[in-house]
Design an enzyme around this catalytic site. Structure first.
Site, mmCIF file in Angstrom:
data_model
loop_
_atom_site.group_PDB
_atom_site.id
_atom_site.type_symbol
_atom_site.label_atom_id
_atom_site.label_comp_id
_atom_site.label_asym_id
_atom_site.label_seq_id
_atom_site.Cartn_x
_atom_site.Cartn_y
_atom_site.Cartn_z
ATOM 1 C CD GLU A 1 58.935 -38.156 -28.760
ATOM 2 O OE1 GLU A 1 59.710 -39.066 -29.088
ATOM 3 O OE2 GLU A 1 58.440 -38.031 -27.636
ATOM 4 C CD GLU B 1 58.027 -32.005 -34.042
ATOM 5 O OE1 GLU B 1 58.513 -30.954 -33.588
ATOM 6 O OE2 GLU B 1 57.385 -32.819 -33.345
#
Length: 606
Positions: free
Chosen positions: A350, A347
């Protein structure tokens, strides 16, 4: 006038940087000429020039260029803009018995950084310049013929290229006043072609726009780096960053935020170049966009983040781009989203996979925008709308918990690993968190992407409760942490972040000013005054008007995180224009008209 040439000969190739550790990432200034004929960028640290980039923004060529008086650097300093409408900066230095001011520009016609020095001392002193390349064979030290009493003014130049000394000497022959005038003129003309919002602080707004423009590489149009800095272990730990990075890389997510800010500011050309870079340089053969790339488009990290693959669809819609090349590339991206979503490998922070409400918001909005572009060109986007509608309808069942510890009412989670938000599935948060966390006990302000992109109504009760939970769990003063137990930041005693396994040293992420902007955009949709949020971002600027990635919980001033962070400057610019418009300027009407009640009667929805 006495002058010193500090000339460094560099080949026009990336420079391995394992030999030198960069200076702290909290840069006090960042500048370059507006002209593409000057492929050199400077940063200013606390005691002089820090990293200089040449020949592109993914290549730091030098570590520092520091003024020394009797062999010692300054004891204190302050950096301020020397001109409100250009990236000209003046640094005031103070040592034992002496003071100096140094003004920095680059030569618009060549690859030279120029520094104009005025020094005053109570007694004669020896003044020299220490220059450290990023891969030195020895430390370069040159004397300036100043003593602070009889001779108080001089200029030195740092030149680059195959004949670096000649380049620097030519800049010195023109003289600092002439070069500085040309340098300033380029930025003055650029700003004169743009608009300025009523709501923003004029000086910070202009600086922010110029910083964003300066992050575009001059040899690779549309390649804008995240930050000209190397925070913490990314500067010194070669196991996690084999080369200096990754902030001096191009991230599709950051590029999207900058591009939408520049559309609002009136620089549509930059946004068009950014979209072209995404689709021509960053898109991979299977359709997804690389996690990040060098400025020439070479992938660096390779994880798949679906919000980054959705970014060009959102940007293309903002730009109204329906040319065949763009539409073909967007189709590949849309097909990848449909085939691989809604679960993302990473997401937007990271370091986690799963069902992320923020990522799903981007994917849904991206698919709807792409379907609308298809409609405009007489094509059928029904299949993409069907997927978008399904994900929009199911995002709560995947990411909203009704059994979590923070509220008896439902609220959005940062993400779920399994799409079962009422189950206490555990996962490790990373960034030196030693244990696993119940997914129901990890929240994140990023769920507001659902509102800002038009996927959910701002007045939705689950959204409202989630805002209350996030404020309770993550808010400090008027700022927010990224998510529960974020570990991306310094240690408790201020030492730099690093990954320390198998025995982690606990690190702590601090507060991110970008969330003030995102909250402001949400509050606009509720009819509230978002100007206080704009002022909150502005308060985090340092004396050089650089906006940071993170701020301390006690002083709300920048940490040694990436500064300037392009995303923060972009958020300031975009919120200012959103306040003037009375609505978030990034929000795609076509998405809000599809999913948000009460907007169908607006002209944009007809």
């Amino acid at each position: 006038m006495k002058s010193l040439v500090v000339a460094l000969v560099l080949a026009v190739v990336p420079v391995p940087a394992a030999d030198v550790v960069p200076l702290p990432a909290d840069k006090q200034a960042f500048g370059t000429a507006r002209e593409r004929s000057s492929p050199v960028w400077f940063t200013v640290g606390h005691q002089g020039l820090s990293e200089i980039f040449y020949p592109d923004l993914s290549t730091p060529a030098t570590r520092e260029t520091t003024l020394l008086v009797d062999g010692s650097p300054a004891e204190s300093s302050r950096t301020e803009p020397a001109d409100d409408r250009s990236l000209t900066f003046r640094q005031s230095l103070r040592g034992k018995g002496w003071t100096a001011t140094v003004t920095y520009v680059t030569d618009p016609a060549r690859a030279t950084v120029l520094a104009d020095v005025s020094l005053s001392s109570h007694r004669p002193v020896r003044v020299s310049v220490r220059h450290v390349p990023m891969k030195p064979t020895s430390v370069v030290v040159g004397d300036l013929r100043l003593d602070g009493v009889r001779n108080r003014h001089a200029t030195f130049a740092v030149g680059f290229g195959d004949d670096a000394r000649a380049v620097a000497e030519e800049s010195l022959r023109r003289g600092f006043p002439a070069v500085a005038r040309d340098y300033a003129r380029g930025w003055h003309e650029y700003l004169s072609g743009l608009r300025r919002p009523r709501s923003a602080d004029r000086r910070l707004y202009d600086t922010s726009v110029m910083v964003l423009a300066a992050t575009e590489d001059k040899r690779n149009p549309g390649a804008l780096i995240a930050s000209p800095s190397f925070p913490w272990a990314f500067g010194f730990d070669r196991t996690i960053a084999p080369e200096l990075g990754p902030y001096a890389l191009v991230w599709p997510r950051d590029l999207y935020h900058v591009a939408t800010a520049m559309i609002a500011a009136g620089d549509r050309g930059m946004a068009d170049r950014a979209l072209d870079f995404m689709l021509r340089r960053q898109q991979q053969p299977d359709g997804h966009l690389a996690q990040n790339t060098r400025v020439d488009g070479t992938p660096y990290w390779t994880s798949v983040q679906l919000d980054e693959t959705a970014a060009p669809m959102l940007l293309a819609w903002q730009l109204g781009r329906t040319d065949q090349s763009t539409m073909d590339a967007l189709r590949r991206a849309a097909d990848f989203l449909v085939a691989h979503g809604p679960v993302t490998e990473q997401e937007r922070w990271e370091n986690q996979s799963g069902y992320s409400p923020a990522t799903i918001a981007s994917a849904v909005a991206g698919l709807v925008c792409y379907a609308d572009l298809l409609r405009r060109t007489g094509q059928d986007g029904t299949a993409y709308l069907k997927v978008a509608d399904e994900w929009q309808a199911r995002v709560e069942s995947w990411t909203v918990t009704r059994t979590g510890p923070f509220s008896k009412d439902p609220y959005y989670l940062r993400l779920t690993k399994d799409g079962r938000p009422d189950v206490g599935t555990r996962y490790n948060l990373g960034d030196n968190n030693p244990g696993d966390a119940d997914q129901r006990a990890v929240v994140d302000p990023s769920f507001l992407e659902l509102v800002r992109l038009g996927v959910k109504d701002a007045s939705d009760p689950v959204v409202a409760n989630s805002v209350a939970v996030v404020d309770q769990q993550l808010r400090v003063g008027r700022y927010w942490h990224r998510f529960t137990a974020d570990g991306y930041g310094e240690t408790a005693d201020g030492r730099p972040w690093n990954i320390n396994w198998p025995t982690p040293t606990r690190t702590h992420g601090r507060l991110w000013p970008i969330f003030s902007g995102e909250r402001g955009e949400y509050e606009l949709l509720l009819g509230r005054d978002a100007r206080p949020r704009l002022r909150d971002i502005a308060r985090t600027a340092n004396s050089g008007r650089m906006l940071p990635e993170q701020v301390w919980e006690t002083t709300f001033t920048g940490t040694t995180s990436a500064t300037p962070l392009a995303w923060t400057h972009a958020q300031y610019v975009r919120l200012a224009w959103s306040i003037d418009a009375g609505r978030p300027v990034e929000r795609p009407d076509v998405v809000a008209c599809r999913y948000v009640s009460g907007v169908s009667s607006r002209p944009a929805c007809r």
